[in-house]
Motif scaffolding. Structure first.
Motif, PDB file in Angstrom:
ATOM      1  N   ARG A 273       0.824  -1.213   0.000  1.00  0.00           N
ATOM      2  CA  ARG A 273       0.000   0.000   0.000  1.00  0.00           C
ATOM      3  C   ARG A 273       0.855   1.257   0.000  1.00  0.00           C
ATOM      4  O   ARG A 273       0.538   2.250  -0.673  1.00  0.00           O
ATOM      5  N   ARG A 277       0.759   4.278  -2.607  1.00  0.00           N
ATOM      6  CA  ARG A 277       0.523   5.647  -2.147  1.00  0.00           C
ATOM      7  C   ARG A 277       1.655   6.597  -2.509  1.00  0.00           C
ATOM      8  O   ARG A 277       1.413   7.743  -2.898  1.00  0.00           O
ATOM      9  N   SER A 283      -0.842   3.023 -12.839  1.00  0.00           N
ATOM     10  CA  SER A 283      -1.715   1.861 -13.004  1.00  0.00           C
ATOM     11  C   SER A 283      -2.020   1.532 -14.455  1.00  0.00           C
ATOM     12  O   SER A 283      -2.561   0.459 -14.746  1.00  0.00           O
ATOM     13  N   ARG A 303      -5.490  -9.858   0.667  1.00  0.00           N
ATOM     14  CA  ARG A 303      -5.624  -8.515   1.227  1.00  0.00           C
ATOM     15  C   ARG A 303      -4.968  -7.482   0.314  1.00  0.00           C
ATOM     16  O   ARG A 303      -5.500  -6.377   0.124  1.00  0.00           O
ATOM     17  N   THR A 304      -3.827  -7.841  -0.252  1.00  0.00           N
ATOM     18  CA  THR A 304      -3.129  -6.926  -1.160  1.00  0.00           C
ATOM     19  C   THR A 304      -3.959  -6.663  -2.410  1.00  0.00           C
ATOM     20  O   THR A 304      -4.076  -5.509  -2.862  1.00  0.00           O
ATOM     21  N   GLU A 306      -7.182  -6.791  -2.690  1.00  0.00           N
ATOM     22  CA  GLU A 306      -8.310  -5.956  -2.313  1.00  0.00           C
ATOM     23  C   GLU A 306      -7.875  -4.500  -2.176  1.00  0.00           C
ATOM     24  O   GLU A 306      -8.576  -3.575  -2.601  1.00  0.00           O
ATOM     25  N   MET A 307      -6.699  -4.290  -1.588  1.00  0.00           N
ATOM     26  CA  MET A 307      -6.162  -2.935  -1.465  1.00  0.00           C
ATOM     27  C   MET A 307      -5.939  -2.321  -2.844  1.00  0.00           C
ATOM     28  O   MET A 307      -6.275  -1.150  -3.085  1.00  0.00           O
ATOM     29  N   LYS A 309      -7.441  -2.996  -5.629  1.00  0.00           N
ATOM     30  CA  LYS A 309      -8.752  -2.682  -6.209  1.00  0.00           C
ATOM     31  C   LYS A 309      -9.288  -1.365  -5.670  1.00  0.00           C
ATOM     32  O   LYS A 309      -9.814  -0.530  -6.423  1.00  0.00           O
ATOM     33  N   GLU A 310      -9.140  -1.151  -4.359  1.00  0.00           N
ATOM     34  CA  GLU A 310      -9.599   0.092  -3.745  1.00  0.00           C
ATOM     35  C   GLU A 310      -8.856   1.306  -4.291  1.00  0.00           C
ATOM     36  O   GLU A 310      -9.395   2.425  -4.301  1.00  0.00           O
ATOM     37  N   HIS A 311      -7.621   1.107  -4.750  1.00  0.00           N
ATOM     38  CA  HIS A 311      -6.818   2.205  -5.296  1.00  0.00           C
ATOM     39  C   HIS A 311      -6.880   2.278  -6.820  1.00  0.00           C
ATOM     40  O   HIS A 311      -6.090   2.997  -7.443  1.00  0.00           O
ATOM     41  N   GLY A 312      -7.795   1.534  -7.420  1.00  0.00           N
ATOM     42  CA  GLY A 312      -7.997   1.631  -8.856  1.00  0.00           C
ATOM     43  C   GLY A 312      -7.049   0.822  -9.708  1.00  0.00           C
ATOM     44  O   GLY A 312      -6.941   1.062 -10.913  1.00  0.00           O
ATOM     45  N   TRP A 313      -6.388  -0.154  -9.104  1.00  0.00           N
ATOM     46  CA  TRP A 313      -5.469  -1.008  -9.846  1.00  0.00           C
ATOM     47  C   TRP A 313      -6.151  -2.315 -10.236  1.00  0.00           C
ATOM     48  O   TRP A 313      -6.866  -2.912  -9.443  1.00  0.00           O
TER      49      TRP A 313
END
Length: 388
Positions: A273, A277, A283, A303-304, A306-307, A309-313
């Motif tokens: 993450r 960031r 991406s 978990r990675t 999912e993270m 996906k949340e950041h648009g990757w």
């Protein structure tokens, strides 16, 4: 059902090669067997796992902390809701008991190795390929049976000259790869560029080269290489600087417009993450190389993803390091962009099941229960010696 025993052994994968940072003359790994009381054909179901090259075996950590925690737990607390299979997430949480957050180093390798063996056992108990299990549980049940792979090589070794380097790359092309990789940073910039030029003479239309500095460069050198490499149409420029130097990675985007790749030495979702960031990764073109075998296993890899996906990757931007069949199954089951391959190195742990061919840099996943280790005759022989 229950886990009856977890065994581990340290095995050599040494080779007289080096990248820009380390040599592999004393490299080893940990092999793990998770033995269950589930019987098939008169034998217990056994899950196997091992860690990727570049990190050493972690037997001491396993023996002192992680294996005892699993074996001392109430067996029922390690099962899924059906009571008929193991729950990798519960086992992961059991292994991580009394561990402080942060410090994602060698313990992530120890846990990732055991986690691989657990997932192998889980899929074998379901009598399905792991990629199908993953697709059923976390996607639409329709895995990508064809997976992109590239040939990792081009290491430095005694006596290597340009002709031998070209012969090596030709051998990968002849075996069906269209993307190959060469190490950089272990020689001068001028010599590395001459080696790149040599390789490009043997690549044809639709064939590309990756280069990998293995984290060797400081900021100025990374930028110097970025400027020089910009003249080529490379598949990617990989891990220019220290993997935790996110500022260095972010700086490179101002000097290198083509794809870059990094992440193989980030060992947790939190580290990944921070890269997203603060590392300036793009991406739309860059690649992420997180390796589940080195980073707490598939439980953490979920978990990675999912993270990301949340950041648009997209998961398609993930092409894991390591060249092992676990990541192949993750790529097929969860829609990653592909996987690294070591056609000749780190055997018998690298490569594919017997009979699997590379065609236009893609392989087709065979229908083998679990991760598919039983389909690779030289590898399963070593594994079964541990579980016998």
């Amino acid at each position: 059902m229950r886990i009856t025993e977890i065994r581990e052994i340290t095995l050599p994968i040494s080779s007289p090669i080096r990248n820009a940072y380390i040599d592999f003359s004393k490299m080893n790994l940990s092999l793990v067997a998770v033995i269950t009381d589930v019987m098939r054909n008169g034998k217990p179901v056994v899950g196997y796992g091992f860690n990727s090259n570049g990190r050493y075996g972690q037997g001491t950590l396993m023996r002192e902390r992680f294996i005892p925690r699993v074996m001392e737990a109430n067996p029922e607390t390690l099962l899924d809701s059906s009571g008929k299979n193991l729950d990798p997430h519960k086992i992961w949480s059991t292994m991580f008991m009394n561990e402080k957050p942060g410090g994602h180093g060698e313990r992530s390798v120890a846990m990732g190795t055991i986690d691989m063996a657990v997932w192998d056992a889980v899929a074998k108990i379901e009598d399905k390929p792991l990629f199908q299990v993953l697709s059923d549980r976390y996607s639409d049940g329709k895995p990508d049976r064809k997976v992109f792979v590239y040939a990792a090589g081009g290491y430095y070794y005694p006596g290597q000259d340009h002709e031998k380097l070209k012969d090596e790359m030709r051998s990968y092309i002849d075996r069906g790869y269209t993307v190959v990789k060469k190490k950089i940073g272990g020689a001068s910039l001028d010599e590395d560029l001459r080696r790149i030029d040599s390789i490009l003479t043997v690549l044809g239309d639709g064939q590309q080269l990756c280069v990998d500095a293995n984290g060797r460069f400081d900021r100025d050198t990374a930028v110097q290489y970025a400027k020089a490499l910009s003249q080529y149409d490379l598949f990617w420029y990989e891990e220019a600087g220290d993997p935790l130097d996110y500022e260095l990675q972010a700086t490179l985007r101002s000097y290198y417009k083509n794809p870059m790749a990094t992440g193989e030495n980030l060992f947790s979702m939190q580290d990944a993450r921070n890269l997203i960031r603060y590392g300036g990764m793009r991406s739309d073109r860059d690649y992420l190389q997180f390796d589940c075998a080195l980073s707490y296993g598939l439980v953490e890899y979920l978990r990675t993803l999912e993270m990301l996906k949340e950041h648009g990757w997209s998961a398609k931007r993930c092409i894991p390091h390591g060249g092992h069949q676990m990541s192949l199954n993750i790529a097929a089951g969860l829609g990653l962009g592909g996987n690294e391959s070591y056609p000749d190195l780190f055997q018998p742990f690298g490569g594919f099941p017997d009979g699997v061919k590379v065609e236009n840099s893609y392989i087709t996943m065979p229908d083998l229960p679990g991760i598919g280790f039983e389909g690779k005759s030289d590898l399963i022989k070593v594994m079964q010696e541990l579980s016998a």
